[in-house]
Design a protein around this motif. Structure first.
Motif, PDB file in Angstrom:
ATOM      1  N   GLU A 134      -2.463   2.834   9.940  1.00 39.91           N
ATOM      2  CA  GLU A 134      -1.758   2.679  11.213  1.00 39.91           C
ATOM      3  C   GLU A 134      -2.193   3.728  12.242  1.00 39.91           C
ATOM      4  O   GLU A 134      -2.252   3.444  13.421  1.00 39.91           O
ATOM      5  CB  GLU A 134      -0.251   2.741  10.977  1.00 39.91           C
ATOM      6  CG  GLU A 134       0.253   1.493  10.262  1.00 39.91           C
ATOM      7  CD  GLU A 134       1.683   1.614   9.779  1.00 39.91           C
ATOM      8  OE1 GLU A 134       2.333   2.661  10.014  1.00 39.91           O
ATOM      9  OE2 GLU A 134       2.152   0.641   9.152  1.00 39.91           O
ATOM     10  N   TRP A 156       0.837  -1.188   0.000  1.00 39.19           N
ATOM     11  CA  TRP A 156       0.000   0.000   0.000  1.00 39.19           C
ATOM     12  C   TRP A 156       0.873   1.239   0.000  1.00 39.19           C
ATOM     13  O   TRP A 156       1.990   1.234   0.499  1.00 39.19           O
ATOM     14  CB  TRP A 156      -0.921  -0.014   1.220  1.00 39.19           C
ATOM     15  CG  TRP A 156      -1.748  -1.253   1.265  1.00 39.19           C
ATOM     16  CD1 TRP A 156      -1.570  -2.328   2.076  1.00 39.19           C
ATOM     17  CD2 TRP A 156      -2.854  -1.584   0.428  1.00 39.19           C
ATOM     18  NE1 TRP A 156      -2.500  -3.299   1.799  1.00 39.19           N
ATOM     19  CE2 TRP A 156      -3.301  -2.864   0.792  1.00 39.19           C
ATOM     20  CE3 TRP A 156      -3.514  -0.921  -0.600  1.00 39.19           C
ATOM     21  CZ2 TRP A 156      -4.373  -3.495   0.173  1.00 39.19           C
ATOM     22  CZ3 TRP A 156      -4.583  -1.542  -1.210  1.00 39.19           C
ATOM     23  CH2 TRP A 156      -5.006  -2.808  -0.820  1.00 39.19           C
ATOM     24  N   ARG A 197      -1.015   3.567   4.046  1.00 35.82           N
ATOM     25  CA  ARG A 197      -0.518   2.780   5.180  1.00 35.82           C
ATOM     26  C   ARG A 197      -0.506   3.624   6.460  1.00 35.82           C
ATOM     27  O   ARG A 197      -0.882   3.135   7.528  1.00 35.82           O
ATOM     28  CB  ARG A 197       0.890   2.266   4.861  1.00 35.82           C
ATOM     29  CG  ARG A 197       1.371   1.221   5.786  1.00 35.82           C
ATOM     30  CD  ARG A 197       0.699  -0.085   5.412  1.00 35.82           C
ATOM     31  NE  ARG A 197       1.286  -1.125   6.230  1.00 35.82           N
ATOM     32  CZ  ARG A 197       0.591  -2.127   6.700  1.00 35.82           C
ATOM     33  NH1 ARG A 197      -0.667  -2.254   6.416  1.00 35.82           N
ATOM     34  NH2 ARG A 197       1.153  -3.035   7.430  1.00 35.82           N
TER      35      ARG A 197
END
Length: 147
Positions: free
Chosen positions: A80, A71, A76
């Motif tokens: 996260e 990704w 990403r």
């Protein structure tokens, strides 16, 4: 009968990946279609393929193996930092809602939570896009009627 075809085109355009509601809604309102039906039809057209992705994703993985993808750093970091809500709410702007759903499922998000967050995101973005579009057209009308 033409009106049905116009709304059918809105539905199909909204269901098409990368033709997100932020494109379909302003164009449809801009050509003179009624804002509320456009918003509802666009929402449904965008949501149905997402539900299809959610329903069929695990079966696709069972048949073809887990989806392995690198990704983008931006996507990403959203995952996260903000998790499923972040991907869902940013999806229509950053990746498109269809890819956001695939990404969330590939990162092992729960299907039911994915459906809820994607639906909420589409609803919020549909209403926001309609409001901003109407405000923009009103602003243009005000600007050009003054002259």
């Amino acid at each position: 009968m033409d009106l049905i075809w116009h709304y059918a085109l809105v539905f199909l355009a909204a269901a098409t990946p990368w033709l997100e509601i932020m494109i379909v809604i302003p164009v449809a309102i801009g050509v003179g279609l009624a804002p509320i039906p456009v918003t509802v039809v666009s929402f449904v057209g965008n949501a149905l393929p997402v539900f299809g992705i959610i329903v069929l994703f695990r079966a696709w993985e069972r048949r073809h193996g887990p989806l392995r993808r690198h990704w983008s750093p931006r996507a990403r970091s959203i995952w996260e930092r903000y998790g499923l809500p972040g991907i869902a709410l940013a999806g229509p702007v950053v990746t498109g809602i269809h890819l956001a759903a695939v990404m969330a499922l590939a990162l092992q998000a729960d299907r039911q939570r994915t459906a809820i967050w994607m639906t909420l995101s589409l609803a919020l973005w549909s209403v926001a896009t309609t409001v901003v579009t109407l405000m923009g057209f009103e602003g243009l009308r005000w600007l050009f009627d003054k002259g």
